[in-house]
Design a protein around this motif. Sequence first.
Motif, PDB file in Angstrom:
ATOM      1  N   LEU A 226      15.601   3.298 -35.319  1.00  0.00           N
ATOM      2  CA  LEU A 226      16.496   2.212 -34.914  1.00  0.00           C
ATOM      3  C   LEU A 226      16.133   0.916 -35.630  1.00  0.00           C
ATOM      4  CD1 LEU A 226      18.638   0.834 -33.177  1.00  0.00           C
ATOM      5  CD2 LEU A 226      16.923   0.615 -31.378  1.00  0.00           C
ATOM      6  N   HIS A 227      14.855   0.558 -35.615  1.00  0.00           N
ATOM      7  CA  HIS A 227      14.493  -0.723 -36.213  1.00  0.00           C
ATOM      8  C   HIS A 227      14.340  -0.638 -37.731  1.00  0.00           C
ATOM      9  CE1 HIS A 227      13.812  -1.825 -31.971  1.00  0.00           C
ATOM     10  NE2 HIS A 227      14.365  -2.939 -32.416  1.00  0.00           N
ATOM     11  N   GLY A 228      14.333   0.587 -38.266  1.00  0.00           N
ATOM     12  CA  GLY A 228      14.520   0.726 -39.708  1.00  0.00           C
ATOM     13  C   GLY A 228      15.918   0.244 -40.064  1.00  0.00           C
ATOM     14  N   MET A 229      16.908   0.687 -39.277  1.00  0.00           N
ATOM     15  CA  MET A 229      18.294   0.249 -39.469  1.00  0.00           C
ATOM     16  C   MET A 229      18.435  -1.252 -39.238  1.00  0.00           C
ATOM     17  SD  MET A 229      21.707   1.431 -37.304  1.00  0.00           S
ATOM     18  CE  MET A 229      21.166   0.663 -35.749  1.00  0.00           C
ATOM     19  N   ILE A 230      17.842  -1.759 -38.163  1.00  0.00           N
ATOM     20  CA  ILE A 230      18.000  -3.176 -37.828  1.00  0.00           C
ATOM     21  C   ILE A 230      17.285  -4.069 -38.830  1.00  0.00           C
ATOM     22  CG2 ILE A 230      17.436  -4.937 -36.100  1.00  0.00           C
ATOM     23  CD1 ILE A 230      18.090  -2.887 -33.935  1.00  0.00           C
ATOM     24  N   PHE A 231      16.097  -3.680 -39.278  1.00  0.00           N
ATOM     25  CA  PHE A 231      15.392  -4.464 -40.298  1.00  0.00           C
ATOM     26  C   PHE A 231      16.219  -4.521 -41.581  1.00  0.00           C
ATOM     27  CE2 PHE A 231      10.717  -3.827 -38.694  1.00  0.00           C
ATOM     28  CZ  PHE A 231      11.069  -4.407 -37.486  1.00  0.00           C
ATOM     29  N   ALA A 232      16.879  -3.405 -41.912  1.00  0.00           N
ATOM     30  CA  ALA A 232      17.757  -3.402 -43.086  1.00  0.00           C
ATOM     31  C   ALA A 232      18.921  -4.369 -42.876  1.00  0.00           C
ATOM     32  CB  ALA A 232      18.271  -1.993 -43.350  1.00  0.00           C
ATOM     33  N   ALA A 233      19.495  -4.354 -41.691  1.00  0.00           N
ATOM     34  CA  ALA A 233      20.638  -5.238 -41.402  1.00  0.00           C
ATOM     35  C   ALA A 233      20.259  -6.699 -41.543  1.00  0.00           C
ATOM     36  CB  ALA A 233      21.163  -4.956 -39.991  1.00  0.00           C
ATOM     37  N   ILE A 234      19.151  -7.111 -40.917  1.00  0.00           N
ATOM     38  CA  ILE A 234      18.804  -8.536 -40.897  1.00  0.00           C
ATOM     39  C   ILE A 234      18.235  -9.025 -42.222  1.00  0.00           C
ATOM     40  CG2 ILE A 234      18.468  -8.519 -38.390  1.00  0.00           C
ATOM     41  CD1 ILE A 234      15.451  -8.512 -38.861  1.00  0.00           C
ATOM     42  N   THR A 235      17.834  -8.079 -43.109  1.00  0.00           N
ATOM     43  CA  THR A 235      17.374  -8.477 -44.448  1.00  0.00           C
ATOM     44  C   THR A 235      18.447  -8.249 -45.501  1.00  0.00           C
ATOM     45  OG1 THR A 235      16.361  -6.283 -44.810  1.00  0.00           O
ATOM     46  CG2 THR A 235      14.930  -8.041 -43.951  1.00  0.00           C
ATOM     47  N   GLY A 236      19.654  -7.838 -45.063  1.00  0.00           N
ATOM     48  CA  GLY A 236      20.756  -7.641 -46.007  1.00  0.00           C
ATOM     49  C   GLY A 236      20.522  -6.517 -46.985  1.00  0.00           C
ATOM     50  N   THR A 237      19.909  -5.415 -46.524  1.00  0.00           N
ATOM     51  CA  THR A 237      19.502  -4.313 -47.404  1.00  0.00           C
ATOM     52  C   THR A 237      20.369  -3.081 -47.171  1.00  0.00           C
ATOM     53  OG1 THR A 237      17.228  -5.121 -47.253  1.00  0.00           O
ATOM     54  CG2 THR A 237      17.539  -2.921 -48.174  1.00  0.00           C
ATOM     55  N   ASN A 238      20.879  -2.480 -48.263  1.00  0.00           N
ATOM     56  CA  ASN A 238      21.654  -1.243 -48.149  1.00  0.00           C
ATOM     57  C   ASN A 238      20.868  -0.197 -47.371  1.00  0.00           C
ATOM     58  OD1 ASN A 238      23.823  -2.205 -49.641  1.00  0.00           O
ATOM     59  ND2 ASN A 238      23.005  -1.443 -51.591  1.00  0.00           N
ATOM     60  N   CYS A 239      21.544   0.478 -46.435  1.00  0.00           N
ATOM     61  CA  CYS A 239      20.838   1.408 -45.560  1.00  0.00           C
ATOM     62  C   CYS A 239      21.722   2.587 -45.172  1.00  0.00           C
ATOM     63  CB  CYS A 239      20.367   0.676 -44.303  1.00  0.00           C
ATOM     64  SG  CYS A 239      19.463   1.704 -43.135  1.00  0.00           S
ATOM     65  N   ILE A 240      21.159   3.784 -45.253  1.00  0.00           N
ATOM     66  CA  ILE A 240      21.803   4.995 -44.742  1.00  0.00           C
ATOM     67  C   ILE A 240      21.015   5.441 -43.516  1.00  0.00           C
ATOM     68  CG2 ILE A 240      22.414   7.396 -45.195  1.00  0.00           C
ATOM     69  CD1 ILE A 240      22.602   6.614 -48.189  1.00  0.00           C
ATOM     70  N   VAL A 241      21.697   5.536 -42.395  1.00  0.00           N
ATOM     71  CA  VAL A 241      21.061   5.852 -41.117  1.00  0.00           C
ATOM     72  C   VAL A 241      21.321   7.308 -40.764  1.00  0.00           C
ATOM     73  CG1 VAL A 241      20.833   5.166 -38.708  1.00  0.00           C
ATOM     74  CG2 VAL A 241      21.556   3.476 -40.415  1.00  0.00           C
ATOM     75  N   ILE A 242      20.238   8.070 -40.541  1.00  0.00           N
ATOM     76  CA  ILE A 242      20.343   9.462 -40.117  1.00  0.00           C
ATOM     77  C   ILE A 242      20.215   9.506 -38.602  1.00  0.00           C
ATOM     78  CG2 ILE A 242      19.477  11.811 -40.451  1.00  0.00           C
ATOM     79  CD1 ILE A 242      20.285  10.524 -43.069  1.00  0.00           C
ATOM     80  N   ASN A 243      21.156  10.128 -37.918  1.00  0.00           N
ATOM     81  CA  ASN A 243      21.146  10.149 -36.460  1.00  0.00           C
ATOM     82  C   ASN A 243      19.867  10.790 -35.906  1.00  0.00           C
ATOM     83  OD1 ASN A 243      22.134   9.547 -33.963  1.00  0.00           O
ATOM     84  ND2 ASN A 243      23.824  10.998 -34.005  1.00  0.00           N
ATOM     85  N   SER A 244      19.441  10.334 -34.693  1.00  0.00           N
ATOM     86  CA  SER A 244      18.225  10.867 -34.068  1.00  0.00           C
ATOM     87  C   SER A 244      18.504  11.277 -32.628  1.00  0.00           C
ATOM     88  CB  SER A 244      17.091   9.841 -34.128  1.00  0.00           C
ATOM     89  OG  SER A 244      17.329   8.781 -33.241  1.00  0.00           O
ATOM     90  N   ARG A 245      17.456  11.689 -31.901  1.00  0.00           N
ATOM     91  CA  ARG A 245      17.593  12.267 -30.559  1.00  0.00           C
ATOM     92  C   ARG A 245      18.140  11.288 -29.528  1.00  0.00           C
ATOM     93  NH1 ARG A 245      14.645  16.757 -28.473  1.00  0.00           N
ATOM     94  NH2 ARG A 245      13.557  16.726 -30.468  1.00  0.00           N
ATOM     95  N   SER A 246      17.621  10.072 -29.536  1.00  0.00           N
ATOM     96  CA  SER A 246      18.024   9.099 -28.529  1.00  0.00           C
ATOM     97  C   SER A 246      19.404   8.525 -28.851  1.00  0.00           C
ATOM     98  CB  SER A 246      16.998   7.954 -28.465  1.00  0.00           C
ATOM     99  OG  SER A 246      17.473   6.912 -27.659  1.00  0.00           O
ATOM    100  N   PRO A 247      20.220   8.228 -27.828  1.00  0.00           N
ATOM    101  CA  PRO A 247      21.543   7.630 -28.064  1.00  0.00           C
ATOM    102  C   PRO A 247      21.470   6.198 -28.586  1.00  0.00           C
ATOM    103  CG  PRO A 247      21.051   7.644 -25.715  1.00  0.00           C
ATOM    104  CD  PRO A 247      19.966   8.446 -26.389  1.00  0.00           C
ATOM    105  N   LYS A 248      20.266   5.614 -28.585  1.00  0.00           N
ATOM    106  CA  LYS A 248      20.139   4.202 -28.947  1.00  0.00           C
ATOM    107  C   LYS A 248      20.554   3.932 -30.392  1.00  0.00           C
ATOM    108  CE  LYS A 248      15.215   4.644 -30.141  1.00  0.00           C
ATOM    109  NZ  LYS A 248      13.844   4.372 -29.699  1.00  0.00           N
ATOM    110  N   LEU A 249      20.352   4.899 -31.288  1.00  0.00           N
ATOM    111  CA  LEU A 249      20.637   4.663 -32.701  1.00  0.00           C
ATOM    112  C   LEU A 249      22.139   4.510 -32.923  1.00  0.00           C
ATOM    113  CD1 LEU A 249      19.070   4.337 -35.320  1.00  0.00           C
ATOM    114  CD2 LEU A 249      19.336   6.772 -35.731  1.00  0.00           C
ATOM    115  N   ARG A 250      22.895   5.511 -32.462  1.00  0.00           N
ATOM    116  CA  ARG A 250      24.347   5.436 -32.598  1.00  0.00           C
ATOM    117  C   ARG A 250      24.906   4.253 -31.812  1.00  0.00           C
ATOM    118  NH1 ARG A 250      28.683   6.552 -35.564  1.00  0.00           N
ATOM    119  NH2 ARG A 250      28.226   8.766 -35.793  1.00  0.00           N
ATOM    120  N   GLY A 251      24.361   4.029 -30.614  1.00  0.00           N
ATOM    121  CA  GLY A 251      24.853   2.944 -29.774  1.00  0.00           C
ATOM    122  C   GLY A 251      24.639   1.584 -30.388  1.00  0.00           C
ATOM    123  N   CYS A 252      23.447   1.338 -30.919  1.00  0.00           N
ATOM    124  CA  CYS A 252      23.152   0.028 -31.525  1.00  0.00           C
ATOM    125  C   CYS A 252      23.874  -0.167 -32.851  1.00  0.00           C
ATOM    126  CB  CYS A 252      21.638  -0.140 -31.700  1.00  0.00           C
ATOM    127  SG  CYS A 252      20.764  -0.374 -30.136  1.00  0.00           S
TER     128      CYS A 252
END
Length: 366
Positions: free
Chosen positions: A283-309
């Motif tokens: 999740l915070h790999g994705m969020i760190f990419a977002a707040i630093t303006g970095t291209n990011c591909i997010v692979i879904n994981s077990r917890s719903p938090k990733l898709r939800g956030c």
Amino acid sequence: MRMKSRIYNICFKNKYLAGLYCGISFVKRKIIYGISIAYPIIKYKNKVNNPVFLIYTPEHANLGDHAIAYAESIIFREQGINYYEITGTTLGKMAQYGYLKLLNGTKIFVNGGGNLGNLWPDIEKMNRMIIKNNPDSYICFLPNSICYSQDKKGEEEFKKTKSIFNKHKNLVVYAREKISFELMEQSYNKVKLAPDMVLSLDELFVSQKRGGLILCMREDIERTISEKEMTFLKKISYELFKNDVTESDTVLPYNVSKDNRKYELEKKFNQFRNAELIITDRLHGMIFAAITGTNCIVINSRSPKLRGCYEWIKNLGYIKFAEDVKEVERLWEEMPAYPHRYHNEEILDSMSELISEIADIVSSEG
């Protein structure tokens, strides 16, 4: 053999002496923690008119949790709040030696994260203890995700937690995504929605030179992809970026103190700012990419938090969500050119109710 070890060995050969030894050790540590932990809390409570505690902040290795605490601290300071921080390590000692009740009657804000559910049983138990020991406090769980296992154990644990949460007369729980919000709203008395606190940060350096790929993948219980999929992911990564691939993580190989929190976060933000692409299931790999303006591909994981956030930032063209590792090459080809702009103003608007509640509750008496 040292004298202490000799005494220990002698005592534990006798049931009565073993009990006496443990009792003396407990009292000794209670006194030590009374001086080092309880006394500063009492001193703070006597010093301020309206004591506010930010608790369960990390001293462990997970930079995602540290980033949450860091973002919370900024919002508290911007609201002019003189708060007292209690880390999870200290909280554990307070629980063990009977000092949790020192917080009763104060304003308590519990660090956000993925801390509700039975994925992490020790955290779940501590959450219950915080609530049970502080019946006269205002308690706010800052934006969190919830995840209980879909089995008898998960059902039993959820039932216990609901009973404890709903007996508290002044408890509010913030969900950080709609999937958790829907479940919490059905289960708890007072539930609200706000983004993960880290999304309030803006860590973008537009002029930064970029290059290479960072693989930031989980190795814990929340990991979803198989070894075969991981092998494929690494293969395609090296095909796309040759030797310019770095395997990294938002969880460090060492613990981070609250004093070193900002320093370690800045190092990780810089690593992301230098990258051309992040591939992550954190999740915070994705969020760190977002707040630093970095291209990011997010692979879904077990917890719903990733898709939800992800729903909070899905309008960012440089953050792409993949349900399957085979989508990586296509999504990389669809990435927009640099530079990017991160609009944290929109996130702050979504947090306005939470920020207002923090300010209003802290300014109110009793």
